[in-house]
Design a protein around this motif. Structure first.
Motif, short mmCIF file in Angstrom:
data_model
loop_
_atom_site.label_atom_id
_atom_site.label_comp_id
_atom_site.label_asym_id
_atom_site.label_seq_id
_atom_site.Cartn_x
_atom_site.Cartn_y
_atom_site.Cartn_z
N TRP A 108 -2.01 7.41 -8.19
CA TRP A 108 -2.58 8.26 -6.76
C TRP A 108 -3.44 9.19 -6.83
O TRP A 108 -3.09 9.95 -7.81
N SER A 138 -5.86 3.81 -9.00
CA SER A 138 -5.47 2.93 -7.82
C SER A 138 -5.24 4.02 -6.63
O SER A 138 -5.11 5.19 -6.76
N ASN A 139 -5.47 3.24 -5.43
CA ASN A 139 -5.21 4.02 -4.23
C ASN A 139 -6.29 5.06 -4.06
O ASN A 139 -5.97 6.06 -3.17
N ASN A 141 -9.59 6.37 -2.23
CA ASN A 141 -10.56 6.27 -1.00
C ASN A 141 -11.79 6.62 -1.48
O ASN A 141 -12.21 7.05 -2.91
N ILE A 161 -5.82 -1.42 -4.94
CA ILE A 161 -5.44 -0.95 -3.47
C ILE A 161 -4.41 -1.89 -2.67
O ILE A 161 -4.51 -2.94 -3.19
N GLU A 162 -3.84 -1.52 -1.73
CA GLU A 162 -3.10 -2.48 -0.97
C GLU A 162 -4.03 -3.22 -0.28
O GLU A 162 -5.03 -2.80 0.32
N GLN A 169 -9.18 -4.45 4.40
CA GLN A 169 -10.09 -3.32 3.48
C GLN A 169 -11.51 -3.58 3.42
O GLN A 169 -11.94 -3.37 2.14
N ARG A 264 -1.42 -1.72 7.04
CA ARG A 264 -0.88 -1.06 5.96
C ARG A 264 0.63 -1.04 5.95
O ARG A 264 1.23 -0.85 6.85
N ASP A 268 -0.55 6.15 2.77
CA ASP A 268 -1.74 6.30 2.94
C ASP A 268 -2.45 7.11 1.94
O ASP A 268 -1.99 8.35 1.72
N PRO A 269 -3.27 6.49 1.14
CA PRO A 269 -4.10 7.61 -0.18
C PRO A 269 -4.45 8.92 0.19
O PRO A 269 -4.36 9.92 -0.56
#
Length: 276
Positions: A108, A138-139, A141, A161-162, A169, A264, A268-269
């Motif tokens: 993250w 990962s994660n 933005n 990412i999710e 997304q 989601r 939240d990243p």
């Protein structure tokens, strides 16, 4: 068999893998052995999952050459400083029992501690030393990605990412494609919440498949890397058995229509600040 997608550093990654998030360390080795036996070659773990040792045990017991496996792990959030990251990486390698890891990610960004650039520089350093084959995140933005690329000149091969039918997304797809960053979907089944969705059940019935197989097939046809997780041997095998059918254009459009802005299920990243 899954397609091998080419990464921006020249390496390749299997398009489908086995995730082990929330898999009990006591059964991880067994679960991963089942996965390898079913055909998975990409195994995705993380320091924060506390089950890297089980993955390492399964690798050694699998009877499959190490060169045929693609092992991913991730740097924990509390180890973004260079010295801490180096120690954490050494610990990962010891637990996995490998000399080189195929893909290592920053788990993250944790923007509130503002150390993810230092972590990225450390991963690049380890890659140059030959200890990591490919480096990713990962994660992250777009602003996090732009910053690490701008400050190092090194573009991640993957951003995990999710992503699932209720949270697609799509606003991130253009940037990733422009920079040749593959998107890897975690929680691809919506943390299991989509398995009873009536729209997906209708598509599953149409194709004589399970809902999970339809969702995984959708990820593959979207060009995404996907890492479904299960601790059930039959479902692990079923989730890999997605190459004997194809969703048509109408099916793909139907699933595209399931996307919602608030879909989601995880953190939240932009605000996630937990350390582990």
């Amino acid at each position: 068999m899954p397609e091998q997608l080419k990464l921006n550093d020249g390496s390749t990654i299997p398009q489908i893998g086995l995730g082990v998030w929330q898999v009990d360390p006591d059964i991880t080795a067994k679960v991963v052995r089942w996965g390898i036996g079913a055909g998975y070659r990409l195994i995705d773990t993380a320091e924060g999952y506390r089950n890297e040792e089980g993955v390492g045990e399964a690798i050694r017991a699998a009877g499959v050459p190490r060169s045929e496996l693609f092992i991913t792990s991730k740097l924990r959030n509390g180890a973004h400083q260079r010295d801490a990251a180096l120690r954490a990486f050494d610990d990962t390698m010891q637990k996995l029992g490998v000399d080189q890891i195929d893909l290592f990610l920053i788990h993250w960004p944790v923007p509130s501690q503002d150390k993810y650039v230092e972590a990225w520089k450390t991963l690049v350093e380890l890659q140059k030393a030959g200890r990591i084959k490919s480096v990713g995140v990962s994660n992250f933005n777009q602003d996090h990605l732009e910053r690490i690329i701008g400050e190092t000149g090194v573009t991640p091969v993957v951003n995990q990412i999710e992503l699932h039918p209720r949270f697609q997304q799509r606003d991130k797809r253009e940037f990733h494609a422009k920079h040749d960053i593959h998107i890897e979907s975690w929680s691809p089944l919506g943390s299991g919440r989509l398995l009873a969705d009536p729209t997906l059940e209708k598509l599953a019935k149409k194709h004589g498949r399970s809902v999970a197989q339809v969702i995984i097939r959708w990820h593959l046809q979207e060009g995404l890397v996907v890492i479904p997780k299960s601790v059930n041997q039959d479902r692990i095998a079923g989730n890999f058995d997605v190459f004997g059918f194809e969703l048509d254009a109408g099916d793909m459009q139907t699933i595209r229509g399931m996307d919602v802005r608030d879909g989601r299920t995880g953190p939240d990243p932009a605000t996630a600040a937990f350390l582990f």
